[in-house]
Design an enzyme around this catalytic site. Structure first.
Site: not given
Lengths: 160, 517
Positions: B441-443
């Site tokens: 979850h590091h877009g």
């Protein structure tokens, strides 16, 4: 998530089939299932307790035999909801039996879908759980069906 | 302060996430700047315990209303959930609170797009300005008076629980050295994890930056308020169309700062007529500024789980908050490319305990995209993450599985970890990676920075949208590549840059005309 594999059982296809299509018998091989009750001659319900780290809850499920045509078509549909995230899990398991050296090969192909927040934990929890459940269910079937002869038991199926 | 009938501000900040709170908090330090911060999610006061108490983070993500889920797919069509925080503080209000700086090599990569202003040396003063890290108060690379308080629940010289000692010993046997400071320029090895926790409470950017500013008369905060589009006239941003329960209205602004995150900032730009021409025409949105890079270049971190049969249980407080490994998937990769975590036990009645190890790939060689499902601002954008498409990314994770297997087989850890369950030693590990990968979850990257003339650039090195005056992007979407680190601190860093640019403060770190590389 797709789970495919095969397990070998040292029993005849007809004897194996009889265990699979009887809900009470089938439910008895779901590891950890409790409060199991038969709804009709094709359906049973139960719950499984599960925990991931500090979160724990119950997974209530209904399993129904949708198709049963000996020896190559058994379709079991499983639906359930967990008490923590209220996510819905749906699984369709197709199984077939064939004669194999020393007994029967049970081939399975399961499609599992998770709808809701439980999917966040999906691959960490579900795949390993499914793999161990399949191993456990296979061992259960073997205990019920096989003469004590580990040489013909064969390896458990893989998970893909 | 509530927005009045005459709604005109010097700056409107769209999105109260990790970076938006930084921008609003910093800009409003100057009483002459009238700032409006709008956030689509709620701004609950007092902060609910499920957010404030770090021990409830799993519950926060799994069952609270403050997380939004986006349905994406892997290449095989299976579901891949993506998340964002939908509450004041955004991701910093729902994440696992890790405070991890990008590595020095990330800044060097970014400076190839943005010039010397994006180098490690130029950014170090801003990173110091963010933090207060009492564990390294005398270290010149650390800050001692920033708004964000860092703390470590465990330091490498503290007495460790037996499984943590076993992990440190096993990692050492594989050549991973102790790394007491995860935020050094090139961390590697067994690292004590720093967290945004103060006195046992979450330090989101809303807590660290916005709360101290809330009483300022020049700051207006509107929650449960969404932005429909940026109002552009004569090549200049003039304000924002917003809506809440009372309906839609317009607010005028001298400058607009978009900080709605990697999914929604490109959505807002496209809804405002800024984006790829073909996409805008498909949606029926009049083209204001054709910018092909809007929504492109999506980068993230893929995660793969390796699950072992456990001989005992590992409690979450023993493992996750203590240490992480920063490792190389192979000895010859130039930069450490994996985070490795011991995960807490998974227990299912009737089965042996399961002990997952997670492998987080810190690079993403291919690029995905974010596109609009429709021209309705309420529709969630469609995310095509394109993780694990590049063979080198898949290979790194396959090698990571081997690393996890070797780690678990080391004598001190082997007393906790039994045989591999998923994948098993006999399974096809590449297929496991391709069909089961998850995300950290590091877009980032969907409005990436670059100089004028760079066909993929959306903002210039000072975060100003190409072709529009008075419009900036200030969130992780400007980062050209995903850093070798968690992204929350990088987002806050972008917020610090944007605040200085908008305020017109003289910044040696962000020269007006970046030098050519």
């Amino acid at each position: 998530m797709r789970l495919r594999g095969a397990i070998r059982i040292a029993a005849t296809p007809s004897a194996t089939w009889a265990q699979l299509v009887a809900p009470v018998s089938l439910a008895g091989c779901v590891p950890g299932a409790r409060d199991v009750r038969q709804v009709d001659d094709r359906t049973f319900q139960g719950t499984v307790h599960a925990a991931v780290g500090p979160m724990d809850g119950e997974f209530g499920f209904t399993a129904s035999i949708e198709e049963a045509s000996f020896p190559d078509t058994l379709v079991v549909r499983i639906e359930g909801v967990d008490t923590v995230t209220r996510s819905r899990l749906e699984a369709a398991v197709r199984a077939s039996l064939s004669e194999a050296p020393g007994g029967t090969e049970l081939a399975y192909d399961a499609s599992v879908g998770v709808h809701g927040r439980l999917a966040i934990l999906g691959e960490m929890v579900l795949r390993a759980t499914a793999s161990l459940m399949i191993d456990s269910a296979a061992a259960c079937l073997r205990r019920r069906l096989e003469a004590v002869d580990p040489a013909v038991a064969g390896p458990a199926g893989g998970v893909t | 302060m509530t927005a009045g009938r005459r709604e005109a501000f010097d700056v409107v900040v769209v999105g109260g996430g990790a970076s938006g709170c930084v921008v609003a908090g910093r800009l409003s330090e100057d009483p002459s700047i009238r700032v409006l911060l709008i956030e689509e999610g709620p701004d609950p006061q007092p902060l609910p315990e499920v957010i404030a108490d770090p021990r409830r983070q799993a519950e926060l993500v799994l069952s609270s209303p403050y997380v939004r889920m986006y349905e994406a797919e892997r290449q095989d069509g299976s579901s891949l959930p993506l998340l964002s925080g939908r509450v004041m503080g955004g991701g910093s209000s729902v994440n696992n609170l890790a405070v991890v700086r990008p590595m020095a090599c990330d800044f060097e990569t970014w400076s190839a797009f943005g010039g010397e202003a994006w180098s490690y040396a130029a950014m170090l003063p801003l990173m110091r300005a963010i933090e207060r890290d009492d564990d390294f108060a005398d270290d010149p690379i650390h800050g001692d008076s920033g708004p964000l308080m860092l703390s470590r629940g465990f330091r490498l010289d503290d007495p460790a629980d037996p499984p943590v000692s076993a992990l440190i010993e096993a990692a050492g046997a594989l050549g991973l050295p102790p790394c007491p400071d995860l935020n050094q320029p090139a961390p590697y090895g067994v690292c004590a994890s720093p967290y945004a926790v103060k006195d046992g409470r979450r330090q989101s950017s809303a807590v660290a930056y916005l709360d101290p500013a809330r009483g300022r008369p020049n700051l207006t905060v509107l929650s449960d308020t969404s932005a429909g589009r940026v109002l552009i006239d004569g090549g200049r941003a003039r304000g924002v169309e917003i809506s809440d329960r009372g309906g839609a209205r317009r607010v005028a602004a001298g400058a607009v700062v978009l900080a709605a995150g990697v999914y929604h900032t490109p959505q807002l730009l496209q809804l405002s007529g800024i984006g790829p021409e073909e996409e805008l025409e498909r949606l029926g949105v009049p083209v204001v500024v054709p910018l092909g890079g809007v929504g492109e270049n999506y980068r993230d971190h893929a995660v793969v789980y390796v699950t072992f049969e456990g001989t005992t249980e590992l409690r979450e407080e023993w493992v996750i908050p203590k240490v992480r490994l920063i490792a190389r998937s192979r000895p010859d990769v130039p930069v450490p490319d994996l985070h490795v975590f011991m995960r807490p036990t998974v227990r299912v009645a009737g089965l042996p305990p399961m002990l997952p190890v997670s492998l987080h790939l810190l690079e993403h060689r291919s690029a995905g995209r974010v596109r609009l499902a429709s021209a309705d601002p309420a529709s969630l954008p469609v995310v095509e993450p394109a993780l694990c498409e590049h063979p080198d990314d898949v290979r790194a994770l396959v090698d990571g599985i081997g690393l996890a297997a070797r780690l678990a087989a080391q004598p001190p850890l082997a007393s906790y970890y039994g045989p591999m369950v998923s994948p098993s030693a006999d399974d096809e590990w590449e297929a496991h990676v391709r069909t089961t990968y998850d995300t950290y979850h590091h877009g980032v990257g969907t409005c990436r920075l670059g100089r004028e003339g760079d066909p993929g650039a959306v903002v210039d090195p000072r975060l100003r949208v190409h072709g529009v005056e008075g419009l900036l992007v200030a969130d992780a979407s400007v980062l050209p590549t995903v850093p070798h680190a968690n992204t929350n601190l990088a987002a806050m860093l972008v917020g610090e840059v944007a605040a200085r640019v908008v305020a017109g403060r003289p910044l040696a770190a962000v020269p007006e005309t970046p030098p050519r590389p």
